[in-house]
Write an enzyme that holds these catalytic residues in place. Structure first.
Site, PDB file in Angstrom:
ATOM      1  N   ASP A  37       0.823  -1.213   0.000  1.00 17.34           N
ATOM      2  CA  ASP A  37       0.000   0.000   0.000  1.00 17.34           C
ATOM      3  C   ASP A  37       0.854   1.258   0.000  1.00 17.34           C
ATOM      4  O   ASP A  37       2.000   1.251   0.425  1.00 17.34           O
ATOM      5  CB  ASP A  37      -0.904   0.030   1.238  1.00 17.34           C
ATOM      6  CG  ASP A  37      -0.103   0.054   2.520  1.00 17.34           C
ATOM      7  OD1 ASP A  37      -0.429   0.852   3.409  1.00 17.34           O
ATOM      8  OD2 ASP A  37       0.862  -0.737   2.632  1.00 17.34           O
ATOM      9  N   GLU A  38       0.234   2.339  -0.414  1.00 13.69           N
ATOM     10  CA  GLU A  38       0.780   3.696  -0.283  1.00 13.69           C
ATOM     11  C   GLU A  38       2.257   3.795  -0.661  1.00 13.69           C
ATOM     12  O   GLU A  38       3.087   4.221   0.151  1.00 13.69           O
ATOM     13  CB  GLU A  38       0.611   4.181   1.169  1.00 13.69           C
ATOM     14  CG  GLU A  38      -0.836   4.274   1.575  1.00 13.69           C
ATOM     15  CD  GLU A  38      -1.019   4.807   2.981  1.00 13.69           C
ATOM     16  OE1 GLU A  38      -1.835   5.723   3.130  1.00 13.69           O
ATOM     17  OE2 GLU A  38      -0.363   4.297   3.924  1.00 13.69           O
TER      18      GLU A  38
END
EC number: 3.2.1.52
Lengths: 442, 392
Positions: free
Chosen positions: B241-242
């Site tokens: 993620d991210e």
């Protein structure tokens, strides 16, 4: 207790167990505490005008803590304990310092609500400790309310017998005395709040005919409203009740509440309506509320107590004695309210921006820290009438399982705002000190 | 008192029948948790297909036992047939933003059992700290933990958690989130993270894992070889993620690689390049994987049995994301509306309660692919002093 705070369980540090012999570094061997006043106040209770100023000089070999009264010495001891730190090798150090300190505001309080949820004694005492770490000096004990009546009254035992959540959810006279003394030893005043005429549902369980019976048309509905302001029995009860409260709680002030009075029940009651007509109040029930409050104020004054009231009492134009303290709690445009209250010559306490029960995600301590209490339109004289503020932790969603992490260290932001000088506002600096302080409090 | 209903004959035994116990095994996604509970006069019977169902039934039984004012324990006559709607009911704890002592984790596992949760999603490392003591790479925690002596999970600690969880029918799914969220990995694994550049010179700061070096994939293989052996569950959570592309963009070697590979300016392709190689490594180790939704959103080629973890509330409304994920044939886990770290005033449990995980446009097969969800307690503002009252 400060020895414990500073040196913890470090038994090596106990006097006499240190290895003898000359040491290279300068060593501090003693903290001398000097209280200047003829009567230091060790056997008395703290009050609004108590001196909390102190002067701390840390230098080799003896440090000196000087204060006018014992209350200042307590504050200085707290500071000194925060200056002592431990290095990586286990040595305790303190920097050479010269501190001249005193609080900006004289009333720095925490409100605890023991009616929405009962708080066991331990919880209250732990909180008093935390308050002392943050130089708070008033415990505003919102002890009873609609939901429960845990205060065990000597004159009216039925109040808690019928009104408390259970027999286990009571504060006995011994409990109350314990809280007051524990607080006193930390320089903390205990101001009890017996909120009337609203917020009194639990009172009605143990005191028949105290609350107003509500009506639907011609018939009582079976439910009750605020305290019944038209009966003589009400004032007989209050006279006796406040006699007890005045003697049980030694502080010069009692908080009488007076907030959020719902007029619907009064309006529905035919006897109350009749009374309104007789008194010439028309349909202005605020006048009835003020009529009630003024009589309570007189009762409490006769016991030589001062009183604090919530802002509605002032807003609804009750006749207040000049030394009444008005607590401003309503959030919208509280600065305006502060102007009005102080403009009318009354002393004020600010709670509105500090309702800590309103939790939110993230570093909300910053918004509490950024409040500037004197940011309201007014003269120098008016600003002097703002004597301080309170961080409030209402109990709707709070009990012993979550009180401590919810209140602290967010309340520390309020504590610093109320003690420190108005130019101590840097958030980054405060963040660094607050993170250290939090670990210290743990 | 005369008007009291007569108590039945006191029951002294709860008989537990388990068809195929499996008491020495680990729970998994396909474990059967159904049970039947019969309470009648003189007979208390709990029967289940597997021991995991017996555990759930025991929990229910314990909740049915009441105590009257005289102190007598009693239970109502009852007939219960129970089984979970979703097989993956998880809780995420974050032990990187703040270290959580072992007792906090074990206490959480107890409360999870009271609530029939069956997956402990251990987000064990992240940017701020690396508390996992690795046998293969001891420097990771030595350099990356908040304190290498006091804020680490030893191999023994990890086994304690896994066994404590197992005894409660709870799977432990470890998450070693990469390539982003890895700053704490850098000090103990020099050369692993991408050096960021300011113009022509390194700025001194680091970004996500460096996807262009062979050494990266050697490291990842070795680390996950260990992780796969330490954590018995079939699934690992790989994060993903991210990922912030700024650092990659600033690095000239990476830019050169992008050109070489024909990725143009699309750094999502570089992210996919890394993730795909990671997934291959994990598969070759015989593990399945769960990834955060970005891996799916960015078009990475994943195995059909990948589980996609939906967590973003707004960029695409999460129900739309659930529809998209399941439509593409992947199984989905829902967390977006259950980020319990985002506290608010009042009875916010109601908002969480009212979420209907299958409330999206889709056919039955899609809905079947929603295997459950997880409540997440991210640790930015949480440590042992406030974990329990915040989570429960």
């Amino acid at each position: 207790r400060y020895y414990e705070y500073m040196f913890g369980q470090s038994w090596r540090r106990q006097r006499g167990r240190r290895p003898l012999g000359p040491r290279a570094e300068p060593e501090l061997s003693q903290l001398q505490v000097v209280i200047e006043a003829r009567d230091p106040g060790c056997h008395s209770y703290p009050h609004l005008a108590s001196s909390e100023a102190y002067h701390l000089t840390v230098t080799e070999p003896v440090a000196i803590l000087k204060a006018d009264e014992v209350w200042g010495a307590l504050r200085g001891l707290e500071t000194f304990s925060q200056l002592v730190h431990e290095d990586d090798y286990g040595s305790f150090l303190v920097n050479e310092s010269e501190i001249d300190d005193f609080p900006r505001f004289a009333h720095r309080g925490i409100l605890l609500d023991t009616s929405r949820h009962y708080l066991p004694l331990k919880s209250i005492l732990t909180n008093l400790d935390a308050m002392a770490f943050n130089k708070f000096n008033v415990l505003h004990w919102h002890i009873v309310d609609d939901q429960s009546f845990p205060y065990q009254s000597i004159y009216f035992p039925e109040l808690s017998d019928k009104g408390a959540y259970s027999y286990n959810h009571i504060y006995t006279p011994t409990d109350v005395r314990l809280v007051i003394e524990y607080a006193r030893l930390r320089g903390i005043r205990v101001i009890p709040e017996f909120d009337t005429p609203g917020h009194t549902q639990s009172w009605g369980k143990g005191q028949k005919d105290l609350l107003t019976p509500c009506y639907s048309g011609e018939y009582p509905t079976g439910s009750f409203g605020p305290v019944n302001p038209i009966l003589n029995t009400t004032y007989d009860f209050m006279t006796k009740f406040y006699k007890e409260i005045s003697s049980v709680f030694p502080d010069a002030y009692i908080h009488l509440g007076g907030d959020e009075v719902n007029f619907d029940c009064w309006k529905s009651n035919p006897e109350v309506k009749e009374f309104m007509k007789k008194q010439g109040f028309g349909i202005d029930y605020a006048k009835l509320e003020s009529y009630y409050i003024e009589k309570i104020l007189d009762i409490v004054s006769s016991y030589n107590k001062g009183y604090v009231v919530w802002q509605e009492v002032f807003d609804n134009k009750a006749q207040l004695k000049p030394d009444t303290v008005v607590q401003v709690w309503m959030g919208n445009n509280y600065a305006h309210e502060l102007s009005r209250v102080t403009g009318a010559g009354f002393t004020a306490i600010l709670a509105a921006p500090w309702y800590l029960d309103y939790i939110s995600y993230g570093q909300d301590w910053k918004k509490y820290y950024s409040v500037e209490p004197l940011n309201f339109p007014g003269s120098e004289k008016q600003k002097k009438l703002l004597i301080g503020g309170e961080a409030c932790l209402w109990g709707e969603f709070v009990d012993a399982t979550n009180l401590t992490p919810r209140l602290w260290p967010r309340a520390s932001a309020v504590g610093e705002r109320l003690w420190s000088s108005s130019n101590v506002t840097n958030l980054q600096d405060a963040y660094e000190r607050l993170t250290n302080h939090r670990c210290r409090m743990l | 008192a005369e008007n009291e209903p007569p108590w039945g004959t006191p029951c002294t035994q709860l008989l537990v029948f388990v068809a195929t116990p499996g008491c020495d095994g680990f729970p998994n996604l396909d474990s059967k948790e159904n049970y039947k509970l019969s309470v009648s006069e003189g007979s208390l019977l709990l029967s289940a297909d597997a021991v995991w169902g017996a555990l759930r039934g025991l929990e229910t039984f314990s909740q049915l036992v009441g105590r009257d004012e005289n102190g007598t324990f009693y239970i109502n006559e009852t007939e219960i047939v129970d089984f979970p709607r979703f097989p993956h009911r998880g809780l995420l704890l974050d032990t990187s933003r703040h270290y959580l002592p072992l007792r906090a984790i074990l206490e959480t596992l107890d409360v999870m059992a009271y609530n029939k949760f069956n997956v402990f999603h251990w987000h064990i490392v992240d940017d701020p700290s690396f508390p996992y003591e690795s046998l293969t790479f001891p420097e990771l925690s030595k350099q990356g933990a908040f304190n290498a002596m006091t804020h680490v999970y030893t191999a023994s600690d990890v086994q304690t958690v896994i066994e404590y969880a197992r005894l409660r029918g709870i799977r432990v799914i470890a998450e070693f989130d990469t390539p982003g969220h890895t700053l704490s990995w850098g000090p103990g694994a020099p050369g692993l993270l991408t050096p960021c550049y300011s113009g022509k010179d390194p700025s001194g700061t680091y970004g996500p894992i460096n996807p262009i070096l062979n050494s990266t994939y050697q490291f990842v293989t070795s680390l996950f070889q260990e992780v796969s052996a330490v954590f018995p569950d079939f699934f690992l959570h790989l994060g993903g993620d991210e990922v912030d592309f700024t650092c990659w963009k600033s690095n000239p070697k990476i830019r050169a690689f992008m050109k070489e590979m024909g990725f143009g300016e699309d750094y999502k392709k570089l992210e996919s390049f890394y993730i795909q190689r990671l997934l291959d490594i994990i598969s070759s180790l015989g593990k399945g994987y769960i990834v955060w939704q970005e891996v799916f959103d960015n078009g990475v080629k994943v195995r059909p049995d990948t589980i996609i973890h939906v967590w973003k509330e707004n960029s695409t409304p999460y129900m739309e994301e659930m529809a998209n994920v399941t439509k593409a044939g992947y199984r989905a886990l829902l967390s977006a509306p259950w980020y319990l770290n985002r506290i608010s005033y009042g009875q916010d449990w109601m908002v969480a309660y009212q979420v209907e995980p299958l409330k999206f446009e889709g056919v039955a097969e899609q809905k079947d692919r929603v295997i459950g969800g997880e409540a997440c307690m991210w640790g930015e503002y949480v440590d042992v002093t406030n974990l329990a009252p915040r989570l429960w």
